[in-house]
Design a protein around this motif. Sequence first.
Motif: not given
Length: 355
Positions: A204, A206-210, A217, A221
């Motif tokens: 969580g 990180w700049r982008d969600a994924r 990704q 995770q």
Amino acid sequence: MAGAQASGAVPADDASDAERRRWFYTPTDHGGLTFHAQRPAQQRAAMRLVASGLSTPAYVTVATVIGLENVLDQAEGFVARFDRDRGRDPGLYHFRVFGEPGGRGTWGWRFGGHHVSLNNLVVDGAVVATTPCFLGADPAASPLLGGAVNRPLGRVEDLARDLVRSLPPDLAGRAVLLDRAPSDLVTANRTSVAPGDRIVPLAGIWRDARFPDDDEQARLQAVSDAIDEASGYGETEHSAVAYSAEPKGVAAAELDTEQRGLLRALLGTYLDRVPEGVSPSRRYDDDTVLDAVHVAWAGPTEPGAPHYYRVQGPRLLVEWDNTQRGANHAHSVWRDPAADFGMDVLARHRAAAHR
């Protein structure tokens, strides 16, 4: 394009200022112009500004932390990671100026990349805010020739441990919140801290969600889940270390003279990251001010074991963790919960402008 990456909106205390208040300590896009996109003369100018906001020891530490990307790259086998050709890259440190530098008025600058986040606000030619100020090290300890060891944040770790280990049993029992450390900084990279804040999983921060690449990704995770599982934390543990407005642990008012000296030295490893004229370090020469500072620890106190500590008082929050990679991956942050990013100064300026 480079100009747009290098500049941002004038600092304010409203939504227009949201980007300035986004900060990270993972190897994500921190927002700004990277070293790769700068010519040598621009790199020199950027680092000159960075140096102006740091004490000499802090500047040396920042330069060392950036260089550790090469060490980490070797340790991980020189592989591509995070959807880019070089996952551990000393060229991926981002610089951005907010507003128009110089003269009267309000402007700021941000410098950040993996394990560095510096956030400065300048008003009418004076630096008025330097937090959040984050420094990490991965590896936290690495070998040098002749048997020496490179530990950029060694004193930041050792002074706190020495202090906690020096406490008599009754104080130690209150200072050590848990026998296991949380997996990361409790307040993480939140724009502002609030009572009840808990750890944000690695995925969580990180700049982008994924990542666009599903496999990358999934790898992130999996690492994030493994870190959280290794901590062994459940509801009880998370509640015990959650951030609270009322400091946890032991107050400096209960420490003896030698322990108070250790605490002042520990505070110096955070507050003296900025130049002497800017640092609030001298504030804690006052015994009554120091009395209100609390120290809390989680995890074993033996060297080499995963551990966490927090130092908290009025307008002061310090957090440290060294838990990942077998307790060889350190994070440290200095924050002002009441006024990170200079929000108190900006609010006063707005109020004065509308009188």
